[in-house]
Structure formats: structure tokens, C-alpha cells
Design an enzyme around this catalytic site. Sequence first.
Site, PDB file in Angstrom:
ATOM      1  CG  ASP A   1      -1.964   1.070   1.191  1.00 54.61           C
ATOM      2  OD1 ASP A   1      -1.643   2.176   0.705  1.00 54.61           O
ATOM      3  OD2 ASP A   1      -3.097   0.818   1.630  1.00 54.61           O
TER       4      ASP A   1
ATOM      5  CB  THR B   1      -7.545  13.461 -14.660  1.00 53.65           C
ATOM      6  OG1 THR B   1      -8.794  13.634 -15.319  1.00 53.65           O
ATOM      7  CG2 THR B   1      -7.493  14.423 -13.490  1.00 53.65           C
TER       8      THR B   1
ATOM      9  CB  SER C   1     -15.082  15.051  -8.469  1.00 57.21           C
ATOM     10  OG  SER C   1     -13.854  14.498  -8.908  1.00 57.21           O
TER      11      SER C   1
ATOM     12  CE1 TYR D   1      -8.827  10.407  -9.926  1.00 56.58           C
ATOM     13  CE2 TYR D   1     -10.357  11.543 -11.391  1.00 56.58           C
ATOM     14  CZ  TYR D   1      -9.184  10.836 -11.191  1.00 56.58           C
ATOM     15  OH  TYR D   1      -8.361  10.576 -12.254  1.00 56.58           O
ATOM     16  CG  HIS D   2     -11.669  15.340 -11.616  1.00 55.90           C
ATOM     17  ND1 HIS D   2     -12.928  14.801 -11.522  1.00 55.90           N
ATOM     18  CD2 HIS D   2     -11.177  14.900 -12.794  1.00 55.90           C
ATOM     19  CE1 HIS D   2     -13.184  14.071 -12.605  1.00 55.90           C
ATOM     20  NE2 HIS D   2     -12.136  14.113 -13.393  1.00 55.90           N
TER      21      HIS D   2
HETATM   22  P1  NAD Z   1      -8.146   1.354 -11.378  1.00 68.09           P
HETATM   23  O1  NAD Z   1      -8.889   1.705 -10.144  1.00 68.09           O
HETATM   24  O2  NAD Z   1      -8.672   0.277 -12.250  1.00 68.09           O
HETATM   25  O3  NAD Z   1      -6.623   0.999 -11.006  1.00 68.09           O
HETATM   26  C1  NAD Z   1      -5.924   1.630  -9.973  1.00 68.09           C
HETATM   27  C2  NAD Z   1      -5.090   0.574  -9.268  1.00 68.09           C
HETATM   28  O4  NAD Z   1      -4.344   1.188  -8.233  1.00 68.09           O
HETATM   29  C3  NAD Z   1      -5.959  -0.504  -8.619  1.00 68.09           C
HETATM   30  O5  NAD Z   1      -5.504  -1.788  -8.985  1.00 68.09           O
HETATM   31  C4  NAD Z   1      -5.791  -0.247  -7.115  1.00 68.09           C
HETATM   32  O6  NAD Z   1      -5.889  -1.432  -6.353  1.00 68.09           O
HETATM   33  C5  NAD Z   1      -4.413   0.403  -7.057  1.00 68.09           C
HETATM   34  N1  NAD Z   1      -4.226   1.296  -5.907  1.00 68.09           N
HETATM   35  C6  NAD Z   1      -5.026   2.323  -5.515  1.00 68.09           C
HETATM   36  N2  NAD Z   1      -4.524   2.885  -4.387  1.00 68.09           N
HETATM   37  C7  NAD Z   1      -3.371   2.229  -4.089  1.00 68.09           C
HETATM   38  C8  NAD Z   1      -2.423   2.331  -3.039  1.00 68.09           C
HETATM   39  N3  NAD Z   1      -2.571   3.214  -2.052  1.00 68.09           N
HETATM   40  N4  NAD Z   1      -1.376   1.482  -3.035  1.00 68.09           N
HETATM   41  C9  NAD Z   1      -1.221   0.544  -4.006  1.00 68.09           C
HETATM   42  N5  NAD Z   1      -2.107   0.388  -5.026  1.00 68.09           N
HETATM   43  C10 NAD Z   1      -3.180   1.211  -5.052  1.00 68.09           C
HETATM   44  O7  NAD Z   1      -7.980   2.708 -12.211  1.00 68.09           O
HETATM   45  P2  NAD Z   1      -7.580   2.917 -13.754  1.00 68.09           P
HETATM   46  O8  NAD Z   1      -8.812   3.167 -14.513  1.00 68.09           O
HETATM   47  O9  NAD Z   1      -6.664   1.854 -14.166  1.00 68.09           O
HETATM   48  O10 NAD Z   1      -6.793   4.292 -13.639  1.00 68.09           O
HETATM   49  C11 NAD Z   1      -5.396   4.287 -13.380  1.00 68.09           C
HETATM   50  C12 NAD Z   1      -4.906   5.720 -13.251  1.00 68.09           C
HETATM   51  O11 NAD Z   1      -5.181   6.423 -14.456  1.00 68.09           O
HETATM   52  C13 NAD Z   1      -5.598   6.476 -12.120  1.00 68.09           C
HETATM   53  O12 NAD Z   1      -4.648   7.217 -11.393  1.00 68.09           O
HETATM   54  C14 NAD Z   1      -6.572   7.386 -12.842  1.00 68.09           C
HETATM   55  O13 NAD Z   1      -6.738   8.573 -12.133  1.00 68.09           O
HETATM   56  C15 NAD Z   1      -5.906   7.602 -14.182  1.00 68.09           C
HETATM   57  N6  NAD Z   1      -6.903   7.843 -15.239  1.00 68.09           N
HETATM   58  C16 NAD Z   1      -7.837   6.879 -15.555  1.00 68.09           C
HETATM   59  C17 NAD Z   1      -8.771   7.139 -16.557  1.00 68.09           C
HETATM   60  C18 NAD Z   1      -9.843   6.158 -16.921  1.00 68.09           C
HETATM   61  O14 NAD Z   1     -10.727   6.492 -17.755  1.00 68.09           O
HETATM   62  N7  NAD Z   1      -9.847   4.941 -16.393  1.00 68.09           N
HETATM   63  C19 NAD Z   1      -8.732   8.364 -17.244  1.00 68.09           C
HETATM   64  C20 NAD Z   1      -7.770   9.308 -16.896  1.00 68.09           C
HETATM   65  C21 NAD Z   1      -6.854   9.029 -15.899  1.00 68.09           C
HETATM   66  N1  USQ Z   2     -22.012  10.744 -17.715  1.00 65.21           N
HETATM   67  C1  USQ Z   2     -23.279  10.536 -18.234  1.00 65.21           C
HETATM   68  N2  USQ Z   2     -23.833   9.318 -18.054  1.00 65.21           N
HETATM   69  C2  USQ Z   2     -23.191   8.300 -17.408  1.00 65.21           C
HETATM   70  C3  USQ Z   2     -21.896   8.527 -16.896  1.00 65.21           C
HETATM   71  C4  USQ Z   2     -21.333   9.766 -17.053  1.00 65.21           C
HETATM   72  O1  USQ Z   2     -23.886  11.423 -18.838  1.00 65.21           O
HETATM   73  O2  USQ Z   2     -23.775   7.218 -17.305  1.00 65.21           O
HETATM   74  C5  USQ Z   2     -21.372  12.070 -17.897  1.00 65.21           C
HETATM   75  C6  USQ Z   2     -20.900  12.694 -16.594  1.00 65.21           C
HETATM   76  O3  USQ Z   2     -21.941  13.442 -15.981  1.00 65.21           O
HETATM   77  C7  USQ Z   2     -19.732  13.558 -17.080  1.00 65.21           C
HETATM   78  C8  USQ Z   2     -19.165  12.761 -18.258  1.00 65.21           C
HETATM   79  O4  USQ Z   2     -20.195  11.863 -18.664  1.00 65.21           O
HETATM   80  O5  USQ Z   2     -20.215  14.762 -17.594  1.00 65.21           O
HETATM   81  C9  USQ Z   2     -17.906  11.979 -17.940  1.00 65.21           C
HETATM   82  O6  USQ Z   2     -18.122  11.114 -16.840  1.00 65.21           O
HETATM   83  P1  USQ Z   2     -17.191   9.821 -16.627  1.00 65.21           P
HETATM   84  O7  USQ Z   2     -17.690   9.080 -15.440  1.00 65.21           O
HETATM   85  O8  USQ Z   2     -17.082   9.078 -17.903  1.00 65.21           O
HETATM   86  O9  USQ Z   2     -15.754  10.487 -16.377  1.00 65.21           O
HETATM   87  P2  USQ Z   2     -15.121  11.202 -15.105  1.00 65.21           P
HETATM   88  O10 USQ Z   2     -15.989  11.198 -13.925  1.00 65.21           O
HETATM   89  O11 USQ Z   2     -14.598  12.520 -15.551  1.00 65.21           O
HETATM   90  O12 USQ Z   2     -13.858  10.285 -14.759  1.00 65.21           O
HETATM   91  C10 USQ Z   2     -13.192   9.437 -15.705  1.00 65.21           C
HETATM   92  C11 USQ Z   2     -12.262   8.524 -14.920  1.00 65.21           C
HETATM   93  C12 USQ Z   2     -11.219   9.371 -14.196  1.00 65.21           C
HETATM   94  C13 USQ Z   2     -10.489  10.237 -15.198  1.00 65.21           C
HETATM   95  C14 USQ Z   2     -11.460  11.087 -16.011  1.00 65.21           C
HETATM   96  C15 USQ Z   2     -10.777  11.765 -17.162  1.00 65.21           C
HETATM   97  O13 USQ Z   2     -13.010   7.757 -13.978  1.00 65.21           O
HETATM   98  O14 USQ Z   2     -10.294   8.512 -13.539  1.00 65.21           O
HETATM   99  O15 USQ Z   2      -9.589  11.089 -14.555  1.00 65.21           O
HETATM  100  O16 USQ Z   2     -12.442  10.218 -16.619  1.00 65.21           O
HETATM  101  S1  USQ Z   2     -11.524  13.298 -17.546  1.00 65.21           S
HETATM  102  O17 USQ Z   2     -12.967  13.121 -17.665  1.00 65.21           O
HETATM  103  O18 USQ Z   2     -10.939  13.739 -18.805  1.00 65.21           O
HETATM  104  O19 USQ Z   2     -11.252  14.208 -16.458  1.00 65.21           O
END
Ligand code: NAD
Ligand code: USQ
Length: 406
Positions: A74, A145, A187, A189-190
Site C-alpha cells: 500500500d 487527468t 470532484s 477525486y479530480h
Molecule cells: P483502477 O482503479 O482500475 O486501477 C488503480 C489501481 O491502483 C488498482 O488496482 C488499485 O488497487 C491500485 N491502488 C489504488 N490505491 C493504491 C495504493 N494506495 N497502493 C497501491 N495500489 C493502489 O484505475 P484505472 O482506470 O486503471 O486508472 C489508473 C490511473 O489512471 C488512475 O490514477 C486514474 O486517475 C488515471 N486515469 C484513468 C482514466 C480512466 O478512464 N480509467 C482516465 C484518466 C486518468
Molecule cells: N455521464 C453521463 N452518463 C453516465 C456517466 C457519465 O452522462 O452514465 C457524464 C458525466 O456526468 C460527465 C461525463 O459523462 O459529464 C464523464 O463522466 P465519466 O464518469 O465518464 O468520467 P469522469 O468522472 O470525468 O472520470 C473518468 C475517470 C477518471 C479520469 C477522467 C478523465 O473515472 O479517472 O480522470 O475520466 S476526464 O474526464 O478527462 O477528467
Amino acid sequence: MKIAVLGGDGFCGWPTSLHLSEQGHEIHIIDNLSRRWIDTELGVQSLTPMDSIQERCRIWKTLTGNELHFHLLDLAKEYERLRQWLAEEKPDAIIHFAEQRAAPYSMKSDRHKVYTVNNNVNATHNLLTAMVETGIDAHLVHLGTMGVYGYSSVGAAIPEGYLDVEIENLEGEKKGLEILYPTKPGSVYHMTKSLDQILFQFYAQNDGVRITDLHQGIVWGTHTDQTRRHEQLINRFDYDGDYGTVLNRFLIQAAIDYPLTVHGTGGQTRAFIHLQDSVRCIELALSDAPKAGDRVKIFNQMTETHRVRDLAEMIARMTGAKVAYLPNPRKEAEANDLIVRNEQFLALGLDPTTLQEGLLDEVVEVAKKYAHRIDRSRVPAVSAWTKDIAKRVETDPEGKRLKSVS
Ligand code: NAD
Ligand code: USQ
């Protein structure tokens, strides 16, 4: 290279580990498996049946002969073990995916807000300080992001991380200044990703840590060239209201004949990238490392932008699905423009896979294959951004909340 993939059991981390392993790198996956525990907490599961990380690694070795080393650790809570691991293994590069990444999960309750901030900020800071303490010379590539820029219409293209501004000095002269693009997270998260940016800026400037921050858009798709090779290498696929992202959600909804859940008017425009391009971008970023003393290198990791409503209508035309316009559980603009600069990856040779290229069907096919694993009651997005919004977001398992009750 010896590469540590932090969060290598996740949706982006697993296919990245396979891709880089296939290229001959020595891969060490570090993950605390928290994402699997969150599935248990939420009572949902990946649409696709995922094996344990150890089993996935075993299958990869059987197929390719390449070892994937897995370390249960972790990052946010086990600083000493992390430091020791870095000191012993001295990776050449570290790819940091290991954060709680769902905006809705981060807004569920005060507990989820606290967890997301503690986990994400501590994970990033522990890593940075351990890199400095051990004196290792590793290139850190972080997954950030696009959402750090915020989603208000600015009428100008979003640059790659930095903005040139002009300020007037005390003598009234105009001076140029380069600043990090002002963050406007939507959010908790963001917000943690915005805080990460400041941590990176400090450690690059103070300690010469070599850092690349990838401002990634929404990743869609499920397979890459490597995950297609064996059913036990299959990637995670989230469809639920907290972790499912918009385009992948619409595709699985279409596959199970569930009305596409558009939030509000669907006027939100977002940046997208296919999973295959996401792993390729990480490979490109690794090949273009900054030098010690350089500012943090920031790329916009996205290939196209789309309005949510247009995506829903396109998928409805493609599949015959219905579209449901629902009260928006999030506090976000009804509509926004989004123009994003991404020349750096294109210059490094990225050849984007766009929505038009047939891969939408592939996701629908995967969803149909595993449709029996979907719990329809977990499809609606119910985590509300504020208590007021929570009052007007009614839940209906069949997604028929067609009108706001406010
Ligand atoms: P995910 O949740 O599937 O994977 C994240 C992994 O990190 C998980 O396996 C989790 O167990 C591990 N993790 C979390 N906290 C931890 C900790 N404290 N120590 C060790 N491991 C830990 O997410 P993802 O969709 O693969 O996204 C990966 C990264 O990319 C994230 O940082 C996310 O913000 C970024 N990102 C994802 C998206 C998307 O659309 N999925 C878009 C933009 C950015
Ligand atoms: N949305 C809908 N319907 C749904 C789900 C989402 O209309 O069923 C809308 C949301 O309101 C939002 C948009 O679609 O306006 C995007 O939502 P999302 O859940 O697809 O994306 P977001 O919450 O922004 O997060 C995801 C990933 C995050 C990453 C981010 C990139 O979970 O890890 O950082 O996308 S970005 O959006 O470019 O910031």
C-alpha cells in the site's frame, strides 16, 4: 528497463504491464488490491471475469516466458516498505496509476472523500519523498487527468499543462510568466490530481526528480493486443454507476437493452482515448524522459473530444438502444466546449484509434458475452455531488428517471 507499475492490477495498469513486458522490459507490479476490495464494498464486479493478479501473471509467463513480478504494497500506508523496495530494486522508471480514480466514488460520502484524499495524496507524496530519500534516478510517469483543467467553456484551446501569462511589474512593465494552467477540479477525486500537480512541481524543482504527468482523458475500450491473447488475461471492465465511465457504460447499456443514461442535457464535452492508445502513450512518454532539473513534462493524453449526448445518439443509431435523459447527479455545467492541444504525442508518433474505427462493436460484443454478470440495479449513477442534488436524483433500476423532480 526495470519498470515499476504502481496500480498494475487496474484497468489501465494491467494492459500497460503486459504491453511493456512484451517489449522486453522487466516489470514489477505494485498494488494493494484496494480496487478489488472496493468492488466488494460496493457489491459489484467487473463485467469481465478477472483472475487473481498472481494467476494473471502465471498465465502471461506460460504464454510468453516473461515474468511479471507482483508485490502487495500500500503506497499510502506503507512508506517504509516502499522506500526499502525502491532502495533494493532501483527501478529505471516508475509508472504511477495507484490512486482511487472514480469521481462518483470520491463524492459518495464524507468517508469516501477522506479516503480518496488520504489515499491519493499520500500515495503520491510517499512515492516522491522515497525517491528522493533513496537517491534513485528513476523517471516517474504519473497518470493525471484532463479534469484538472476543469470543464468551463473558455473559448480557447487547452495547452499541455502550462499557460503563458503576462503580468505587470511594480514599474508598470509587462513581464511574461509561465504558470501551471489554473486548476478547476469538479470532484474530490479530480482535486487530488490537482494537488498531485503541485507535489510534482515542488519535487522537480527542489530535488530534480524527473517527472512526466499525463493529463489523460476518459479511457474507453477493454482489450489491447496482449489482453486478447488469452481469456485469463482479460482486462477489468467497470460498468456500475460509480466506476463505469461514460462511453464504456453506454456500450454495455446498449448490449443489455438498458436505456443509455445521459446526465442532464448531455451537453458535457469530454476528451477520450482508446485503451490501446493509452498504453502506447505511456511507452512514448517513457522514451522521452525529462532531464534532472527540467520542469515537469506534461502531455495531454487524449485523441478526440465528444459531447455526451452525441455519443449516446451515435450508439443508439448503431445498436437501436433508447436514450434516457436523467437528472444529473453531478454538479457540472450543463454544456461546455472543449478544445485540447495534444501535439506532443502526435509528434512522438501516436497514430490515434478513433471511435469510427470499429472498436465500439468489440466492446458491445464483450458486454453481450458477459451480460449474465451484470446486475441491472447497479447501472444507475446514484452518488450525488451535494445533499440538494441527492434529494432530486431518484433511482430507478431501469434508468427511467426521465425528468428532474426539482
Ligand atoms: P483502477 O482503479 O482500475 O486501477 C488503480 C489501481 O491502483 C488498482 O488496482 C488499485 O488497487 C491500485 N491502488 C489504488 N490505491 C493504491 C495504493 N494506495 N497502493 C497501491 N495500489 C493502489 O484505475 P484505472 O482506470 O486503471 O486508472 C489508473 C490511473 O489512471 C488512475 O490514477 C486514474 O486517475 C488515471 N486515469 C484513468 C482514466 C480512466 O478512464 N480509467 C482516465 C484518466 C486518468
Ligand atoms: N455521464 C453521463 N452518463 C453516465 C456517466 C457519465 O452522462 O452514465 C457524464 C458525466 O456526468 C460527465 C461525463 O459523462 O459529464 C464523464 O463522466 P465519466 O464518469 O465518464 O468520467 P469522469 O468522472 O470525468 O472520470 C473518468 C475517470 C477518471 C479520469 C477522467 C478523465 O473515472 O479517472 O480522470 O475520466 S476526464 O474526464 O478527462 O477528467
